[in-house]
Write a protein that holds these residues in place. Sequence first.
Motif, mmCIF file in Angstrom:
data_model
loop_
_atom_site.group_PDB
_atom_site.id
_atom_site.type_symbol
_atom_site.label_atom_id
_atom_site.label_comp_id
_atom_site.label_asym_id
_atom_site.label_seq_id
_atom_site.Cartn_x
_atom_site.Cartn_y
_atom_site.Cartn_z
ATOM 1 N N GLY A 2 -6.033 -3.085 4.749
ATOM 2 C CA GLY A 2 -5.021 -4.134 4.633
ATOM 3 C C GLY A 2 -5.570 -5.539 4.496
ATOM 4 N N CYS B 48 -2.043 -1.102 7.519
ATOM 5 C CA CYS B 48 -2.993 -1.044 8.626
ATOM 6 C C CYS B 48 -4.053 -2.108 8.432
ATOM 7 N N CYS C 232 0.843 -1.187 0.000
ATOM 8 C CA CYS C 232 0.000 0.000 0.000
ATOM 9 C C CYS C 232 0.884 1.246 0.000
ATOM 10 N N ALA D 247 -1.552 4.397 8.667
ATOM 11 C CA ALA D 247 -0.512 3.361 8.754
ATOM 12 C C ALA D 247 0.007 3.229 10.173
HETATM 13 FE FE1 SF4 Z 1 -2.096 1.406 3.743
HETATM 14 FE FE2 SF4 Z 1 -4.094 1.193 5.529
HETATM 15 FE FE3 SF4 Z 1 -3.550 3.574 4.482
HETATM 16 FE FE4 SF4 Z 1 -4.621 1.642 2.914
HETATM 17 S S1 SF4 Z 1 -5.599 2.646 4.671
HETATM 18 S S2 SF4 Z 1 -2.906 3.021 2.399
HETATM 19 S S3 SF4 Z 1 -3.692 -0.195 3.828
HETATM 20 S S4 SF4 Z 1 -2.173 2.355 5.749
#
Ligand code: SF4
Length: 426
Positions: free
Chosen positions: A361, A357, A322, A328
């Motif tokens: 994720g 996260c 990501c 995050a």
């Molecule tokens: Fe990465 Fe979570 Fe942000 Fe998506 S929401 S970019 S998985 S940190």
Amino acid sequence: MAEATETEHPDTPPGAAVRALLHESDDIKCRPPSGGRRGEPSVTIDLGIPATPPRPLATRRKTRQIMVGNVPVGGDAPVSVQSMTTTRTSDINATLQQIAELTASGCQIVRVAVPTNEDADALPIIARKSQIPVIADIHFQPKYVFAAIDAGCAAVRVNPGNIKKFDDKVAEIAKAASEAGTPIRIGVNAGSLDKRLLAKYGKATPEALVESALWECSLFEEHGFRDIKISVKHNDPVVMVNAYRLLSQACDYPLHLGVTEAGPAFQGTIKSSVAFGALLSEGIGDTIRVSLSAPPAEEVKVGAQILESLGLRERGLEIVSCPSCGRAQVDVYTLAEEVTAGLEGLEVPLRVAVMGCVVNGPGEAREADLGVASGNGKGQIFVKGEVIKTVPESKIVETLIEEAMRIAEEMGEAGVEGEPSVSVAS
Ligand code: SF4
């Protein structure tokens, strides 16, 4: 850092496991699945990553097939990746060493420059000992074309704009190439366009590049020689794309795509990706060479990645990471870099997701063969959509690498225990 807590959750929905991991089920602010409500024990976000590679965007344009050594180019053959050595060809050991490195990177055809007698003299050994077909690149001296054919090179590239008195030699070249079964690449470059065409068009327009290529082809065709592939390179992707589009309508020879003098790695990668992507998505292009002011193995990696991205080559190792954001809970950049470095050389079609996260994720990680969703100082490790364990953040990289190796071994692939090895026969 929390203690390692390795928990088996073979039957636990990933979302519920993630909530257990975080102890903050009410705080998850992700977009709920269709029909879902806050507080439900699952996070089922489908971000659209397909389970299998998508089909190519367009049917390949039908071209004649030629053989460059043992690599078919054109027809229904897969689009091949080629590169060019940067060593002096006369330095046989250095050239073979670089060819070995290119081969290890996935290069399928290699080209070597032949500007001098010494380079021509080296061709027989290089052609014999290279693991992949060798194309001799001839710019100024027709005599080197004959030397390359005699040396057993898999093909010869000529630049009609550069070879003096080339037209007078076409009959002899066609005869020698035909007898040896050696294809010729007519390689037109904007920077060395025939003066007659520069005068006619004013500059290296798509029409000028195509006219130059087709003119040279016609000279060979007069002698019944059609074992040809063509390139019409330009440093401007727009001109290049238009040139290949024109060319593809005018003949059925296989086409070698290239943006010439594309620049340093960053700029050249973008230029080539944009241009090749436009053409390949229309089914145009049979072999590609990414030109970068960078080590040639980098060209090969970029070329292979372009093909994989377009579904034109089976995907190898793919890191889906990501971009990170304010949610995050781990350093995604470092994590993705460490996982990528740790899995380098793993030659299996494996998709590994590294997510920062537990909001998006798990949804993305679940679509991968293997993945991690991080949060609260821990990482939830997924394999084929199932949470198999939870590890502390410090163990995420090694756990992913261990699992990747285990899956690779299960796939029964050779060469998964480290860097691919290629040796140069002495
Ligand atoms: Fe990465 Fe979570 Fe942000 Fe998506 S929401 S970019 S998985 S940190």
